[in-house]
Write a protein that holds these residues in place. Structure first.
Motif, PDB file in Angstrom:
ATOM      1  N   LYS A  52      45.784  28.674  22.516  1.00  0.00           N
ATOM      2  CA  LYS A  52      46.241  29.966  23.041  1.00  0.00           C
ATOM      3  C   LYS A  52      45.103  30.554  23.863  1.00  0.00           C
ATOM      4  N   THR A  53      45.413  30.864  25.108  1.00  0.00           N
ATOM      5  CA  THR A  53      44.395  31.406  26.003  1.00  0.00           C
ATOM      6  C   THR A  53      44.546  32.919  26.100  1.00  0.00           C
ATOM      7  N   TYR A  54      43.402  33.587  26.078  1.00  0.00           N
ATOM      8  CA  TYR A  54      43.335  35.046  26.197  1.00  0.00           C
ATOM      9  C   TYR A  54      42.439  35.385  27.371  1.00  0.00           C
ATOM     10  N   CYS A  55      42.603  36.604  27.859  1.00  0.00           N
ATOM     11  CA  CYS A  55      41.741  37.028  28.956  1.00  0.00           C
ATOM     12  C   CYS A  55      41.270  38.457  28.738  1.00  0.00           C
ATOM     13  N   TRP A  56      40.099  38.709  29.278  1.00  0.00           N
ATOM     14  CA  TRP A  56      39.621  40.077  29.413  1.00  0.00           C
ATOM     15  C   TRP A  56      39.800  40.418  30.881  1.00  0.00           C
ATOM     16  N   ILE A  57      40.413  41.568  31.149  1.00  0.00           N
ATOM     17  CA  ILE A  57      40.524  42.018  32.532  1.00  0.00           C
ATOM     18  C   ILE A  57      39.932  43.419  32.638  1.00  0.00           C
ATOM     19  N   THR A  58      39.535  43.765  33.848  1.00  0.00           N
ATOM     20  CA  THR A  58      39.005  45.105  34.073  1.00  0.00           C
ATOM     21  C   THR A  58      40.141  46.104  33.953  1.00  0.00           C
ATOM     22  N   GLU A  59      39.792  47.290  33.534  1.00  0.00           N
ATOM     23  CA  GLU A  59      40.796  48.326  33.293  1.00  0.00           C
ATOM     24  C   GLU A  59      41.220  49.025  34.579  1.00  0.00           C
ATOM     25  N   GLU A  60      40.345  48.984  35.569  1.00  0.00           N
ATOM     26  CA  GLU A  60      40.630  49.709  36.806  1.00  0.00           C
ATOM     27  C   GLU A  60      41.019  48.752  37.918  1.00  0.00           C
ATOM     28  N   LYS A  61      41.879  49.240  38.824  1.00  0.00           N
ATOM     29  CA  LYS A  61      42.241  48.447  39.990  1.00  0.00           C
ATOM     30  C   LYS A  61      41.010  48.357  40.885  1.00  0.00           C
ATOM     31  N   THR A  62      40.858  47.349  41.641  1.00  0.00           N
ATOM     32  CA  THR A  62      41.555  46.095  41.716  1.00  0.00           C
ATOM     33  C   THR A  62      41.221  45.290  40.464  1.00  0.00           C
ATOM     34  N   TYR A  63      42.276  44.848  39.742  1.00  0.00           N
ATOM     35  CA  TYR A  63      42.042  44.159  38.482  1.00  0.00           C
ATOM     36  C   TYR A  63      41.305  42.850  38.711  1.00  0.00           C
ATOM     37  N   LEU A  68      38.030  34.263  30.420  1.00  0.00           N
ATOM     38  CA  LEU A  68      39.177  33.533  29.878  1.00  0.00           C
ATOM     39  C   LEU A  68      38.664  32.646  28.751  1.00  0.00           C
ATOM     40  N   PHE A  69      39.418  32.576  27.659  1.00  0.00           N
ATOM     41  CA  PHE A  69      38.996  31.703  26.561  1.00  0.00           C
ATOM     42  C   PHE A  69      40.212  31.192  25.808  1.00  0.00           C
ATOM     43  N   THR A  70      40.137  29.951  25.381  1.00  0.00           N
ATOM     44  CA  THR A  70      41.234  29.286  24.690  1.00  0.00           C
ATOM     45  C   THR A  70      40.824  28.990  23.259  1.00  0.00           C
ATOM     46  N   ARG A 109      37.954  26.307  25.415  1.00  0.00           N
ATOM     47  CA  ARG A 109      37.498  26.583  26.782  1.00  0.00           C
ATOM     48  C   ARG A 109      37.012  28.021  26.815  1.00  0.00           C
ATOM     49  N   LEU A 110      35.974  28.257  27.585  1.00  0.00           N
ATOM     50  CA  LEU A 110      35.456  29.613  27.751  1.00  0.00           C
ATOM     51  C   LEU A 110      34.875  29.700  29.154  1.00  0.00           C
ATOM     52  N   GLY A 111      35.414  30.605  29.940  1.00  0.00           N
ATOM     53  CA  GLY A 111      34.926  30.784  31.301  1.00  0.00           C
ATOM     54  C   GLY A 111      34.702  32.253  31.602  1.00  0.00           C
ATOM     55  N   ILE A 112      33.552  32.556  32.149  1.00  0.00           N
ATOM     56  CA  ILE A 112      33.209  33.924  32.552  1.00  0.00           C
ATOM     57  C   ILE A 112      33.219  33.986  34.079  1.00  0.00           C
ATOM     58  N   ASN A 113      33.897  34.977  34.617  1.00  0.00           N
ATOM     59  CA  ASN A 113      33.931  35.186  36.063  1.00  0.00           C
ATOM     60  C   ASN A 113      32.499  35.247  36.592  1.00  0.00           C
ATOM     61  N   LYS A 114      32.241  34.496  37.661  1.00  0.00           N
ATOM     62  CA  LYS A 114      30.879  34.461  38.230  1.00  0.00           C
ATOM     63  C   LYS A 114      30.348  35.856  38.530  1.00  0.00           C
ATOM     64  N   SER A 115      31.228  36.778  38.893  1.00  0.00           N
ATOM     65  CA  SER A 115      30.803  38.142  39.229  1.00  0.00           C
ATOM     66  C   SER A 115      30.263  38.911  38.024  1.00  0.00           C
ATOM     67  N   PHE A 116      30.543  38.430  36.807  1.00  0.00           N
ATOM     68  CA  PHE A 116      30.158  39.163  35.603  1.00  0.00           C
ATOM     69  C   PHE A 116      29.114  38.423  34.760  1.00  0.00           C
ATOM     70  N   LYS A 117      28.620  37.306  35.256  1.00  0.00           N
ATOM     71  CA  LYS A 117      27.748  36.464  34.432  1.00  0.00           C
ATOM     72  C   LYS A 117      26.430  37.124  34.068  1.00  0.00           C
ATOM     73  N   ASN A 118      25.953  38.057  34.843  1.00  0.00           N
ATOM     74  CA  ASN A 118      24.670  38.692  34.546  1.00  0.00           C
ATOM     75  C   ASN A 118      24.829  40.000  33.785  1.00  0.00           C
ATOM     76  N   LYS A 119      25.970  40.210  33.155  1.00  0.00           N
ATOM     77  CA  LYS A 119      26.231  41.475  32.467  1.00  0.00           C
ATOM     78  C   LYS A 119      26.434  41.286  30.974  1.00  0.00           C
TER      79      LYS A 119
END
Length: 197
Positions: A52-63, A68-70, A109-119
């Motif tokens: 089962k894959t889950y995601c974290w998304i930003t709360e504000e637009k643009t989403y 992502l992690f399974t 599986r676990l993937g972090i968006n490249k834009s957030f890797k330093n946070k």
């Protein structure tokens, strides 16, 4: 509260479905194999009840998809371990409850968006997963979290900093377990975290 969709002040957790990819800006974690899994295989894994894959998304637009992690069910089978490792695991478990296998959940599986890797998102995510499976609303017994970590210094050290341990003491031992002829074939290392510690 873990039962809420809100992870923190910035992110929301949702079960991952195709529409999320369509409604969020492009996602890449910088690893082509992981990206391909999330774009092409995560749905099938879910339909086949394999993960089962889950995601974290930003709360504000643009989403944006932050992570992502399974997850899937697993176990640690003590019969496959050497005496030293078996004893290390058993020491943390009540004598009456020691057995041939212990329930675990597997981060497949676990993937972090490249834009957030330093946070520090990865550490936040692991902390969340640990608390998620410790929480009273968890629907299944789960003693350990298991991960097959990429066998490179950066990834394995990261998991070590987050209190994961190697299931096998060294690559040679892991090779014997997988009946591999050389440690060069060990592209991942099996690591675990004890949720009771």
């Amino acid at each position: 509260m873990l039962s809420d969709n809100k992870v923190n002040q910035q992110y929301i957790m949702l079960p991952f479905i195709r529409e999320i990819l369509e409604n969020c800006s492009d996602f890449t974690c910088g690893d082509a194999e992981l990206d391909s899994f999330f774009y092409h295989d995560a749905d099938l894994y879910s339909k086949e009840l394999m993960g089962k894959t889950y995601c974290w998304i930003t709360e504000e637009k643009t989403y944006q998809i932050v992570a992502l992690f399974t997850m899937s069910n697993d176990s640690i089978k003590t019969l496959n371990l050497n005496n030293k490792t078996r004893n290390r695991l058993n020491r943390t478990i009540s004598n009456r409850k020691r057995g041939r296998s212990y329930p675990a959940v597997f981060i497949g599986r676990l993937g972090i968006n490249k834009s957030f890797k330093n946070k520090s998102v990865v550490s936040q995510l692991l902390h969340f997963i640990k608390d998620w499976f410790r929480h009273a609303s968890n629907k299944t017994g789960c003693r350990f979290i298991v991960v097959d970590a990429y066998n490179n210094g950066r990834t394995t050290k990261f998991y070590e900093r987050n209190n994961f341990r190697y299931l096998y003491d060294n690559e040679s031992e892991e090779c014997m377990q997988y009946k591999s002829s050389t440690t060069k074939d060990i592209s991942t290392r099996l690591m675990y975290f004890d949720l009771k510690l």
